[in-house]
Write a protein that holds these residues in place. Structure first.
Motif, PDB file in Angstrom:
ATOM      1  N   SER A   1       0.826  -1.207   0.000  1.00  0.00           N
ATOM      2  CA  SER A   1       0.000   0.000   0.000  1.00  0.00           C
ATOM      3  C   SER A   1       0.865   1.263   0.000  1.00  0.00           C
ATOM      4  O   SER A   1       0.516   2.251  -0.649  1.00  0.00           O
ATOM      5  N   VAL A   2       1.988   1.239   0.707  1.00  0.00           N
ATOM      6  CA  VAL A   2       2.898   2.391   0.699  1.00  0.00           C
ATOM      7  C   VAL A   2       3.469   2.593  -0.702  1.00  0.00           C
ATOM      8  O   VAL A   2       3.574   3.731  -1.183  1.00  0.00           O
ATOM      9  N   ALA A   3       3.822   1.503  -1.359  1.00  0.00           N
ATOM     10  CA  ALA A   3       4.335   1.605  -2.728  1.00  0.00           C
ATOM     11  C   ALA A   3       3.266   2.141  -3.672  1.00  0.00           C
ATOM     12  O   ALA A   3       3.561   2.961  -4.552  1.00  0.00           O
ATOM     13  N   ALA A   4       2.019   1.719  -3.491  1.00  0.00           N
ATOM     14  CA  ALA A   4       0.927   2.205  -4.347  1.00  0.00           C
ATOM     15  C   ALA A   4       0.723   3.704  -4.159  1.00  0.00           C
ATOM     16  O   ALA A   4       0.534   4.441  -5.134  1.00  0.00           O
ATOM     17  N   ILE A   5       0.794   4.175  -2.913  1.00  0.00           N
ATOM     18  CA  ILE A   5       0.619   5.606  -2.647  1.00  0.00           C
ATOM     19  C   ILE A   5       1.800   6.404  -3.197  1.00  0.00           C
ATOM     20  O   ILE A   5       1.624   7.480  -3.778  1.00  0.00           O
ATOM     21  N   ALA A   6       3.021   5.882  -3.058  1.00  0.00           N
ATOM     22  CA  ALA A   6       4.205   6.574  -3.572  1.00  0.00           C
ATOM     23  C   ALA A   6       4.162   6.671  -5.096  1.00  0.00           C
ATOM     24  O   ALA A   6       4.487   7.720  -5.667  1.00  0.00           O
ATOM     25  N   ILE A   7       3.752   5.598  -5.743  1.00  0.00           N
ATOM     26  CA  ILE A   7       3.647   5.624  -7.215  1.00  0.00           C
ATOM     27  C   ILE A   7       2.565   6.606  -7.642  1.00  0.00           C
ATOM     28  O   ILE A   7       2.753   7.377  -8.603  1.00  0.00           O
ATOM     29  N   ALA A   8       1.442   6.625  -6.946  1.00  0.00           N
ATOM     30  CA  ALA A   8       0.377   7.581  -7.263  1.00  0.00           C
ATOM     31  C   ALA A   8       0.862   9.019  -7.088  1.00  0.00           C
ATOM     32  O   ALA A   8       0.541   9.895  -7.887  1.00  0.00           O
TER      33      ALA A   8
ATOM     34  N   LEU B   1       3.257   9.835 -10.047  1.00  0.00           N
ATOM     35  CA  LEU B   1       2.501   9.986 -11.291  1.00  0.00           C
ATOM     36  C   LEU B   1       1.691  11.278 -11.288  1.00  0.00           C
ATOM     37  O   LEU B   1       1.597  11.957 -12.313  1.00  0.00           O
ATOM     38  N   THR B   2       1.137  11.629 -10.148  1.00  0.00           N
ATOM     39  CA  THR B   2       0.397  12.887 -10.052  1.00  0.00           C
ATOM     40  C   THR B   2       1.329  14.077 -10.258  1.00  0.00           C
ATOM     41  O   THR B   2       0.959  15.056 -10.915  1.00  0.00           O
ATOM     42  N   GLY B   3       2.541  13.994  -9.731  1.00  0.00           N
ATOM     43  CA  GLY B   3       3.520  15.059  -9.955  1.00  0.00           C
ATOM     44  C   GLY B   3       3.858  15.212 -11.430  1.00  0.00           C
ATOM     45  O   GLY B   3       3.964  16.323 -11.944  1.00  0.00           O
ATOM     46  N   ALA B   4       3.997  14.095 -12.129  1.00  0.00           N
ATOM     47  CA  ALA B   4       4.279  14.146 -13.565  1.00  0.00           C
ATOM     48  C   ALA B   4       3.102  14.755 -14.322  1.00  0.00           C
ATOM     49  O   ALA B   4       3.289  15.573 -15.235  1.00  0.00           O
ATOM     50  N   VAL B   5       1.883  14.389 -13.949  1.00  0.00           N
ATOM     51  CA  VAL B   5       0.697  14.965 -14.594  1.00  0.00           C
ATOM     52  C   VAL B   5       0.588  16.449 -14.286  1.00  0.00           C
ATOM     53  O   VAL B   5       0.230  17.249 -15.153  1.00  0.00           O
ATOM     54  N   TYR B   6       0.920  16.835 -13.056  1.00  0.00           N
ATOM     55  CA  TYR B   6       0.887  18.242 -12.655  1.00  0.00           C
ATOM     56  C   TYR B   6       1.812  19.085 -13.535  1.00  0.00           C
ATOM     57  O   TYR B   6       1.434  20.143 -14.033  1.00  0.00           O
ATOM     58  N   VAL B   7       3.028  18.598 -13.746  1.00  0.00           N
ATOM     59  CA  VAL B   7       3.986  19.308 -14.598  1.00  0.00           C
ATOM     60  C   VAL B   7       3.500  19.311 -16.043  1.00  0.00           C
ATOM     61  O   VAL B   7       3.593  20.334 -16.734  1.00  0.00           O
ATOM     62  N   LEU B   8       2.952  18.205 -16.510  1.00  0.00           N
ATOM     63  CA  LEU B   8       2.440  18.136 -17.882  1.00  0.00           C
ATOM     64  C   LEU B   8       1.301  19.122 -18.090  1.00  0.00           C
ATOM     65  O   LEU B   8       1.248  19.813 -19.116  1.00  0.00           O
ATOM     66  N   LEU B   9       0.391  19.200 -17.125  1.00  0.00           N
ATOM     67  CA  LEU B   9      -0.712  20.156 -17.249  1.00  0.00           C
ATOM     68  C   LEU B   9      -0.212  21.593 -17.251  1.00  0.00           C
ATOM     69  O   LEU B   9      -0.743  22.435 -17.975  1.00  0.00           O
TER      70      LEU B   9
ATOM     71  N   MET C   1       7.839  18.150  -9.531  1.00  0.00           N
ATOM     72  CA  MET C   1       7.136  16.870  -9.531  1.00  0.00           C
ATOM     73  C   MET C   1       7.034  16.302  -8.120  1.00  0.00           C
ATOM     74  O   MET C   1       6.057  15.640  -7.778  1.00  0.00           O
ATOM     75  N   LEU C   2       8.016  16.560  -7.288  1.00  0.00           N
ATOM     76  CA  LEU C   2       7.986  16.073  -5.910  1.00  0.00           C
ATOM     77  C   LEU C   2       7.324  17.069  -4.956  1.00  0.00           C
ATOM     78  O   LEU C   2       6.893  16.698  -3.873  1.00  0.00           O
ATOM     79  N   TYR C   3       7.220  18.315  -5.355  1.00  0.00           N
ATOM     80  CA  TYR C   3       6.745  19.392  -4.496  1.00  0.00           C
ATOM     81  C   TYR C   3       5.282  19.754  -4.751  1.00  0.00           C
ATOM     82  O   TYR C   3       4.746  20.643  -4.114  1.00  0.00           O
ATOM     83  N   TRP C   4       4.591  19.037  -5.630  1.00  0.00           N
ATOM     84  CA  TRP C   4       3.245  19.452  -6.018  1.00  0.00           C
ATOM     85  C   TRP C   4       2.284  19.494  -4.839  1.00  0.00           C
ATOM     86  O   TRP C   4       1.448  20.381  -4.760  1.00  0.00           O
TER      87      TRP C   4
ATOM     88  N   TRP D   1      -5.378  16.954  -6.888  1.00  0.00           N
ATOM     89  CA  TRP D   1      -5.883  16.184  -5.751  1.00  0.00           C
ATOM     90  C   TRP D   1      -6.826  15.075  -6.209  1.00  0.00           C
ATOM     91  O   TRP D   1      -6.797  13.968  -5.664  1.00  0.00           O
ATOM     92  N   ILE D   2      -7.668  15.366  -7.180  1.00  0.00           N
ATOM     93  CA  ILE D   2      -8.586  14.347  -7.707  1.00  0.00           C
ATOM     94  C   ILE D   2      -7.799  13.248  -8.406  1.00  0.00           C
ATOM     95  O   ILE D   2      -8.087  12.058  -8.233  1.00  0.00           O
ATOM     96  N   ILE D   3      -6.801  13.629  -9.174  1.00  0.00           N
ATOM     97  CA  ILE D   3      -5.959  12.634  -9.850  1.00  0.00           C
ATOM     98  C   ILE D   3      -5.232  11.775  -8.826  1.00  0.00           C
ATOM     99  O   ILE D   3      -5.186  10.544  -8.952  1.00  0.00           O
ATOM    100  N   PHE D   4      -4.678  12.398  -7.793  1.00  0.00           N
ATOM    101  CA  PHE D   4      -3.973  11.658  -6.756  1.00  0.00           C
ATOM    102  C   PHE D   4      -4.909  10.687  -6.031  1.00  0.00           C
ATOM    103  O   PHE D   4      -4.554   9.527  -5.793  1.00  0.00           O
ATOM    104  N   ALA D   5      -6.107  11.144  -5.709  1.00  0.00           N
ATOM    105  CA  ALA D   5      -7.065  10.277  -5.029  1.00  0.00           C
ATOM    106  C   ALA D   5      -7.455   9.088  -5.902  1.00  0.00           C
ATOM    107  O   ALA D   5      -7.507   7.946  -5.431  1.00  0.00           O
ATOM    108  N   ALA D   6      -7.705   9.353  -7.177  1.00  0.00           N
ATOM    109  CA  ALA D   6      -8.096   8.268  -8.084  1.00  0.00           C
ATOM    110  C   ALA D   6      -6.959   7.264  -8.261  1.00  0.00           C
ATOM    111  O   ALA D   6      -7.195   6.041  -8.236  1.00  0.00           O
TER     112      ALA D   6
END
Length: 86
Positions: free
Chosen positions: A3-10, A13-21, A46-49, A70-75
């Motif tokens: 579960s920790v790995a799943a949250i870290a990956i999320a 990935l959210t940081g990458a999407v944040y920068v892309l947006l 990407m780490l500071y989002w 936040w919605i992307i991270f939650a999903a």
């Protein structure tokens, strides 16, 4: 541990999407780290989002823009936790 790995990956990935947006915004609305920052600054963002969006929300940022990461991270977190539980 899964579960920790799943949250870290999320989170990553959210940081990458944040920068892309941010990079897809019109040139006059792009943040300065996109215009003048290098790869190091982009990786930092990407780490500071998460603290960045919280800080921006406290300073009166546009909540609709801040809610998207936040919605992307939650999903992604829910999906990752679901997959890790199988």
């Amino acid at each position: 541990m899964r579960s920790v790995a799943a949250i870290a990956i999320a989170y990553l990935l959210t940081g990458a999407v944040y920068v892309l947006l941010d990079s897809r915004k019109p040139i006059d609305r792009q943040p300065s780290y996109i215009k003048w920052g290098g790869i190091g600054v982009t990786l930092f963002i990407m780490l500071y989002w998460l603290p960045g969006t919280l800080s921006s929300a406290c300073r009166g940022g546009v909540l609709s823009d801040l809610a998207v990461p936040w919605i992307i991270f939650a999903a992604l977190t829910v999906a990752g936790l679901y997959v890790s539980s199988i």
